[in-house]
Design an enzyme around this catalytic site. Structure first.
Site, PDB file in Angstrom:
ATOM      1  CE1 TYR A   1      11.472  31.690  -1.212  1.00 43.05           C
ATOM      2  CE2 TYR A   1      11.348  29.333  -0.749  1.00 43.05           C
ATOM      3  CZ  TYR A   1      11.183  30.398  -1.621  1.00 43.05           C
ATOM      4  OH  TYR A   1      10.712  30.179  -2.879  1.00 43.05           O
TER       5      TYR A   1
ATOM      6  CE  LYS B   1      -0.371  -0.214   5.037  1.00 41.38           C
ATOM      7  NZ  LYS B   1      -1.227  -0.661   6.162  1.00 41.38           N
TER       8      LYS B   1
END
Ligand SMILES: *Cc1c(COP(=O)(O)O)cnc(C)c1O
Length: 366
Positions: free
Chosen positions: A262, A37
């Site tokens: 940033y 999964k």
């Protein structure tokens, strides 16, 4: 076509090694279900399933579309869909997937579909809740289930299963043993009244490690296949499968007082050489790894992530590393590095692996 230079290499030999490691802990006749999964725990469920399909008895996915992807890639092994939804039941049948039926709402919906489509002995799996309180019938639902399926030739109960809540935690042994006893009791009720003997399974990876006496007929191995047991000793017997790599896009020479990234979060104290790498939080690297908490390897040396992790990039400090643009960067290539990233990211290895996003190219090496 994904041409991203940031690549997750899935180590096929390591997958095989890990599978064999669990096999030798089990009785030879115990079946193995490989859990693929969430894109094979952040790798590539299709490539992993294609590679393992002749080595395991079953696959499991969480949702129907994950199983459809395997069938479209020509995977023929039986596939259990752990968490199907009513609106996907027709697709489940169309793609020969096998649903987990966990309550009467989905059970009745599937029986109605099976009736209408005149299916014959279609394999379904019944999940019982023995304490996780997530999905599953209660043991007192058994008489009603039996009364329904005994007279019905459209479906066949292929397996009965449950899921442990704390199989990795030995302080919860009493609770876990209680879950296992409840499950054995449930199985007995079905065996008494059914003509066929459904496959019984309840252990996940850490269940196999701690409770192999309760392996029943099959075990469901997820994280262990991808290299992680529930303690250091187990993990050291396994091999790492997820190798995340990139390259240096650009190098900058930064003077004292200048900043990187940033919010100008990194301020150079002295002459600094930085390398920009094309992997960011949109690729699954947590922002918590920024500001010198996390590192990558370049030429076998640690290069700390400086400043904030950007969406598509990180900058790392390579002041003391002899490297150039285009050189290889290892984001992680060992269980230790993955565990370290998980710890800094304040999470568990499962999340660090499954966070690796679809933008990263995935390549299984045999
Ligand atoms: C995900 C999952 C597993 C696999 O668990 P691991 O701890 O990764 O081995 C097994 N069973 C069920 C029901 C699951 O949802």
């Amino acid at each position: 076509m994904n041409n991203h230079v940031t690549v997750l290499e899935i180590d096929g030999n390591a997958l095989k090694h890990n599978l064999n490691y669990f096999k030798q802990k089990l009785n030879p006749e115990t079946k193995i279900l490989a859990v693929v999964k969430a894109f094979g725990y952040g790798s590539d469920g299709v490539q992993v399933a294609q590679f393992l399909q002749n080595k395991v008895d079953y696959f499991a996915v969480a949702y129907a579309h994950e199983g459809i992807a395997l069938r479209e890639a020509n995977v023929k092994t039986p596939i259990l869909v752990l968490h199907p939804q009513i609106q996907n039941l027709q697709a489940i049948v169309d793609y020969k997937l096998e649903p987990n039926l966990y309550n009467f709402k989905i059970f009745d919906a599937f029986l109605e579909l099976a009736d209408r489509s005149i299916l014959l002995n279609y394999p379904v799996h019944l999940k019982f809740n023995t304490g996780l309180n997530r999905l599953g019938f209660w043991h007192n639902d058994i008489p009603k289930i039996l009364a329904t399926v005994k007279a019905n030739s459209h479906v066949k109960i292929q397996s009965l299963f449950s899921h442990l809540a704390a199989s990795e935690d030995l302080e919860e042994q009493e609770f876990t043993n209680n879950q296992l006893n409840n499950f054995a009791y449930i199985a007995k009720q079905f065996y008494k009244h059914l003509d066929n003997k459904p496959i019984l399974h309840t252990l996940n990876t850490s269940g196999v490690v701690n409770y192999s006496k309760s392996q029943f007929d099959m075990v469901r191995i997820g994280i262990g296949l991808y290299g992680f047991g529930n303690d250091e000793k187990e993990t050291s017997c396994l091999k790492n499968t997820h190798n995340l790599k990139s390259i240096i896009s650009q190098i900058h020479l930064i003077k004292p007082g200048e900043t990187v990234g940033y919010n100008r979060a990194f301020v150079a104290k002295s002459n600094t050489k930085s390398a920009t790498i094309p992997i960011g939080h949109a690729d699954g690297l947590s922002r918590k790894l920024g500001n010198e908490k996390g590192f990558v390897l370049i030429k076998n040396q640690k290069a700390k992530i400086i400043g904030n992790v950007c969406m598509d990039m990180i900058m790392v400090d390579v002041t003391n590393i002899d490297c150039k643009e285009g050189d290889e960067v290892i984001i992680f290539n060992s269980q230790k590095m993955i565990q370290n990233n998980a710890k800094i990211s304040e999470t568990i290895v499962y999340e660090t692996l499954t966070a690796i996003s679809q933008r990263v190219k995935k390549k299984l090496k045999k």
